[in-house]
Design a protein around this motif. Structure first.
Motif, mmCIF file in Angstrom:
data_model
loop_
_atom_site.group_PDB
_atom_site.id
_atom_site.type_symbol
_atom_site.label_atom_id
_atom_site.label_comp_id
_atom_site.label_asym_id
_atom_site.label_seq_id
_atom_site.Cartn_x
_atom_site.Cartn_y
_atom_site.Cartn_z
ATOM 1 N N ARG A 95 0.840 -1.199 0.000
ATOM 2 C CA ARG A 95 0.000 0.000 0.000
ATOM 3 C C ARG A 95 0.879 1.255 0.000
ATOM 4 N N ALA A 96 1.911 1.232 0.862
ATOM 5 C CA ALA A 96 2.827 2.369 0.954
ATOM 6 C C ALA A 96 3.552 2.593 -0.370
ATOM 7 N N ALA A 97 3.952 1.483 -1.029
ATOM 8 C CA ALA A 97 4.662 1.602 -2.303
ATOM 9 C C ALA A 97 3.752 2.221 -3.362
ATOM 10 N N VAL A 98 2.491 1.765 -3.407
ATOM 11 C CA VAL A 98 1.550 2.313 -4.388
ATOM 12 C C VAL A 98 1.310 3.798 -4.110
ATOM 13 N N ASN A 99 1.108 4.129 -2.832
ATOM 14 C CA ASN A 99 0.907 5.542 -2.475
ATOM 15 C C ASN A 99 2.093 6.388 -2.912
ATOM 16 N N THR A 100 3.317 5.898 -2.616
ATOM 17 C CA THR A 100 4.519 6.669 -2.920
ATOM 18 C C THR A 100 4.669 6.852 -4.428
ATOM 19 N N LEU A 101 4.432 5.767 -5.180
ATOM 20 C CA LEU A 101 4.540 5.876 -6.640
ATOM 21 C C LEU A 101 3.522 6.872 -7.187
ATOM 22 N N LEU A 273 0.050 6.647 3.797
ATOM 23 C CA LEU A 273 1.258 5.970 4.283
ATOM 24 C C LEU A 273 2.262 5.882 3.136
ATOM 25 N N SER A 274 3.511 6.348 3.380
ATOM 26 C CA SER A 274 4.540 6.273 2.339
ATOM 27 C C SER A 274 5.563 5.210 2.734
ATOM 28 N N VAL A 275 6.440 4.858 1.806
ATOM 29 C CA VAL A 275 7.453 3.835 2.099
ATOM 30 C C VAL A 275 8.333 4.287 3.267
ATOM 31 N N SER A 276 8.809 5.540 3.219
ATOM 32 C CA SER A 276 9.659 6.027 4.306
ATOM 33 C C SER A 276 8.919 6.011 5.635
ATOM 34 N N PHE A 277 7.638 6.354 5.595
ATOM 35 C CA PHE A 277 6.839 6.357 6.811
ATOM 36 C C PHE A 277 6.696 4.936 7.352
ATOM 37 N N HIS A 278 6.492 3.990 6.440
ATOM 38 C CA HIS A 278 6.383 2.585 6.839
ATOM 39 C C HIS A 278 7.690 2.126 7.504
ATOM 40 N N ILE A 279 8.817 2.520 6.921
ATOM 41 C CA ILE A 279 10.123 2.169 7.500
ATOM 42 C C ILE A 279 10.242 2.761 8.900
ATOM 43 N N TYR A 280 9.838 4.024 9.021
ATOM 44 C CA TYR A 280 9.913 4.695 10.319
ATOM 45 C C TYR A 280 9.053 3.951 11.348
ATOM 46 N N ASN A 281 7.855 3.540 10.934
ATOM 47 C CA ASN A 281 6.975 2.805 11.856
ATOM 48 C C ASN A 281 7.604 1.487 12.280
ATOM 49 N N GLN A 282 8.203 0.770 11.321
ATOM 50 C CA GLN A 282 8.835 -0.507 11.655
ATOM 51 C C GLN A 282 10.001 -0.294 12.623
ATOM 52 N N PHE A 283 10.729 0.814 12.407
ATOM 53 C CA PHE A 283 11.785 1.187 13.355
ATOM 54 C C PHE A 283 11.174 1.404 14.740
ATOM 55 N N GLY A 284 10.044 2.082 14.778
ATOM 56 C CA GLY A 284 9.373 2.333 16.045
ATOM 57 C C GLY A 284 8.933 1.053 16.734
ATOM 58 N N PHE A 285 8.488 0.063 15.949
ATOM 59 C CA PHE A 285 8.087 -1.225 16.520
ATOM 60 C C PHE A 285 9.289 -2.055 16.931
ATOM 61 N N GLY A 286 10.515 -1.593 16.595
ATOM 62 C CA GLY A 286 11.718 -2.321 16.954
ATOM 63 C C GLY A 286 12.145 -3.339 15.919
ATOM 64 N N ASN A 287 11.469 -3.403 14.765
ATOM 65 C CA ASN A 287 11.835 -4.377 13.720
ATOM 66 C C ASN A 287 12.959 -3.813 12.857
ATOM 67 N N TYR A 288 14.174 -3.795 13.413
ATOM 68 C CA TYR A 288 15.273 -3.106 12.729
ATOM 69 C C TYR A 288 15.662 -3.788 11.414
ATOM 70 N N GLY A 289 15.780 -5.119 11.426
ATOM 71 C CA GLY A 289 16.160 -5.830 10.213
ATOM 72 C C GLY A 289 15.155 -5.619 9.103
ATOM 73 N N TYR A 290 13.902 -5.738 9.468
ATOM 74 C CA TYR A 290 12.826 -5.571 8.490
ATOM 75 C C TYR A 290 12.807 -4.147 7.929
ATOM 76 N N ALA A 291 12.969 -3.161 8.826
ATOM 77 C CA ALA A 291 13.019 -1.761 8.394
ATOM 78 C C ALA A 291 14.180 -1.548 7.420
ATOM 79 N N ALA A 292 15.327 -2.170 7.713
ATOM 80 C CA ALA A 292 16.502 -1.992 6.851
ATOM 81 C C ALA A 292 16.237 -2.550 5.455
ATOM 82 N N SER A 293 15.557 -3.705 5.377
ATOM 83 C CA SER A 293 15.301 -4.278 4.055
ATOM 84 C C SER A 293 14.383 -3.354 3.253
ATOM 85 N N ALA A 294 13.386 -2.776 3.909
ATOM 86 C CA ALA A 294 12.504 -1.846 3.198
ATOM 87 C C ALA A 294 13.281 -0.623 2.732
#
Lengths: 317, 282
Positions: A95-101, A273-294
């Motif tokens: 969803r974030a990718a589609v929004n960003t594009l 929701l944008s891709v960067s925002f999604h990454i920021y949220n994942q960082f907030g949830f503590g999912n560092y590896g997942y955030a890095a891949s995004a």
């Protein structure tokens, strides 16, 4: 080692004005040492705070690192491409990718058209007070997004906002811009174009001023109208500048973050929701590896965009 | 012939009028919100919410500013913003011009790699480095310190790129002449090269200062107690913390965040816009 590094310094100090230059080899060594010395402060900071994080991020993207693992690094496992495969099954990320594009595809041309129109108008020679317009159009570029958000949230307020008040004057009942899933992203797109076109305008103005005046004179003699001159002289001559502007804006817009962050928090219903925002949220949830891949997927998108530009530029020359 | 001329002149006049109309409308759309923000910051809340809205304040009051300053330590946030932006700007000017000079004018092994790394960095989105930077700064014990706010921004790839491009246009003979005169390398840099770089330094300085002043995400995450907030962070958290939005104090806060950089920009716009234009062409 130490003698090698002190010797040229001593020679340099001993050289008095008018003496013949140092032997070539010593001079080379001296230049190399100076080069390293001058590069050192930057390089240390650059490596520690930028280059290393880029590498660490890549490594992290292949692990299941979470914020809770930081104290216990042994608990971290390499998971190969798992994060990346999960990413493309993550409906929120898609969803974030589609929004960003969508934001990039509409926002970049909109910003460029506004910038080109403003630059052409100011360059036409018909207008006075050019500095006033230039400075005015540039104001949003230098202003804090937080302050801009305060003003825009008010402008778009459904009840008391200026936009809907203006619409009411012509008998239209304005919508609740930022609370409507179909209108929130377009609202942010317009806001981003409003905020950024001043920067491109300045760059396009410089490009327009570099177009040789005799091209226009020749076109006028041939009876070309203003619009024909714009189509057949201005646009082709401005091509490299337009490409540069398009890519710089594209790189910036692909990283869309601040507008939704301060205006909508990604809502309503993830419609902004944008891709960067999604990454920021994942960082907030503590999912560092997942955030890095995004973040690396975003990086690849930016590299791809830049590569396309270099292709286009080379085709011309 | 004469009639054709007048026809042309009339068309020109119409074109000019249309152009002005569009530009003034555009100026109103772009700069208008800022003027409205400043005017409304001295209106009472009731008047801000009035329908139809007023343009010029009917009752002028400093109440919004009083509310803002009584609830929050804005002078401190202002000081924090100023301190961070000044340090970041000074670091970028010094370090980026040093390395920019080395990359443009000196021969040393490893320089190509360094320049390519800098160019590559220009494409890296902020989110790639964000998490590792945060972990790094936390592990260094720099979370919620001025050093933590400043260090990651003390140098920048763009600054190096800008300085190198500019320094390449300075003739080698000037530097050679100083070298033959026996000047040390740092002296050459400081006395000969830097004074020639003034236009580029002005552009980089203003650009870096603005960027640092407006930087939002990093200080939001790194500054965890109020005494380290910068202005944008304070304003953002102030607006989030409210149940019902009071526009008055928010608008007053927005004015305080924006005003210093707007003044700086308007005073220096000539240097600044010219500098921006030249970076775009290279």
């Amino acid at each position: 080692m130490s003698s090698a590094s002190t010797a040229p310094a001593r020679t340099a100090a001993a050289t008095s004005p008018g003496r013949p230059a140092l032997p070539v080899r010593r001079q080379r060594l001296r230049q190399a040492l100076t080069g390293w010395l001058f590069s050192a402060p930057f390089t240390v900071l650059f490596v520690v705070f930028m280059a290393l994080p880029v590498v660490v991020s890549l490594v992290m993207s292949f692990t299941d690192l979470r914020s809770t693992d930081l104290r216990n690094p042994l608990a971290v496992n390499f998971v190969g491409l798992d994060n990346y495969t999960r990413l493309f099954a993550d409906r929120l990320f898609l969803r974030a990718a589609v929004n960003t594009l969508g934001f990039v595809v509409v926002g970049v041309p909109l910003t460029m058209v506004l910038a080109l129109a403003a630059a052409s108008a100011l360059n036409s020679g018909l207008v006075r007070f050019r500095t006033l317009f230039r400075v005015g159009f540039y104001l949003p570029v230098v202003s804090s997004i937080v302050a801009i958000a305060v003003v825009w949230r008010f402008l778009l307020d459904p009840e008391i906002g200026l936009v809907n008040n203006l619409l009411r004057l012509v008998g239209i009942d304005g919508p609740s811009w930022l609370y409507d899933t179909n209108l929130a992203l377009p609202s942010l797109t317009v806001m981003a174009a409003w905020r950024n076109f001043g920067f491109l305008m300045v760059i396009f103005l410089a490009g327009l001023q570099a177009v040789p005046a005799d091209l226009y004179e020749a076109a006028t003699l041939d009876g070309a109208t203003r619009w024909q001159q714009f189509r057949n002289v201005t646009l082709p001559m401005l091509r490299p500048t337009l490409l540069f502007g398009g890519v710089v804006t594209g790189i910036g817009f692909l990283q869309l973050f601040e507008e939704p962050f301060v205006m909508t928090q990604g809502g309503p219903l993830s419609s902004t929701l944008s891709v960067s925002f999604h990454i920021y949220n994942q960082f907030g949830f503590g999912n560092y590896g997942y955030a890095a891949s995004a973040s690396y997927v975003l990086f690849l998108a930016i590299v791809a965009l830049s590569a396309v530009q270099f292709r286009l530029l080379r085709e011309r020359s | 012939m004469a009639s054709a001329n007048t026809a042309l002149r009339t068309r020109d006049r119409v074109a000019r009028a249309a152009l002005y109309a569009v530009l003034i409308l555009g100026l109103f759309a772009v700069a208008g919100p800022f003027v409205w923000m400043a005017l409304s910051s001295i209106k009472p809340e009731r008047e801000i919410r009035a329908v139809p809205p007023t343009w010029w304040p009917e009752t002028a009051t400093l109440g919004n500013y009083r509310d803002l300053f009584s609830g929050l330590d804005f002078p401190l946030y202002f000081f924090n913003s100023l301190l961070v932006a000044t340090a970041v700007t000074a670091g970028n000017l010094l370090f980026c011009s040093l390395v920019g000079y080395a990359l443009a004018k000196l021969r040393y092994p490893g320089k190509r790699v360094l320049f390519l790394a800098v160019l590559g960095m220009l494409m890296v989105p902020g989110m790639v480095t964000f998490v590792p930077q945060f972990v790094l700064v936390s592990n260094m014990g720099l979370a919620n310190t001025y050093a933590g706010l400043i260090l990651p921004f003390l140098v920048g790839a763009f600054g190096v790129f800008l300085m190198r491009q500019f320094l390449q246009s300075i003739p080698d003979e000037l530097i050679e002449a100083a070298r033959v005169d026996g000047a040390g390398e740092f002296r050459i840099f400081w006395r000969v090269v830097l004074p020639l770089c003034r236009p580029a330094l002005a552009t980089l300085g203003i650009l870096t200062f603005l960027q640092s002043w407006n930087n939002f995400l990093w200080p939001l995450v790194v500054a965890t107690t109020e005494d380290k907030y910068t202005l944008p962070v304070a304003l953002a958290l102030f607006s989030v913390g409210q149940n019902r939005i009071y526009y008055g104090p928010l608008l007053a806060g927005a004015v305080i965040v924006v005003l210093p950089v707007l003044v700086l920009f308007v005073v220096l716009q000539r240097h600044f816009l010219r500098g921006i234009a030249t970076t775009g062409l290279k």
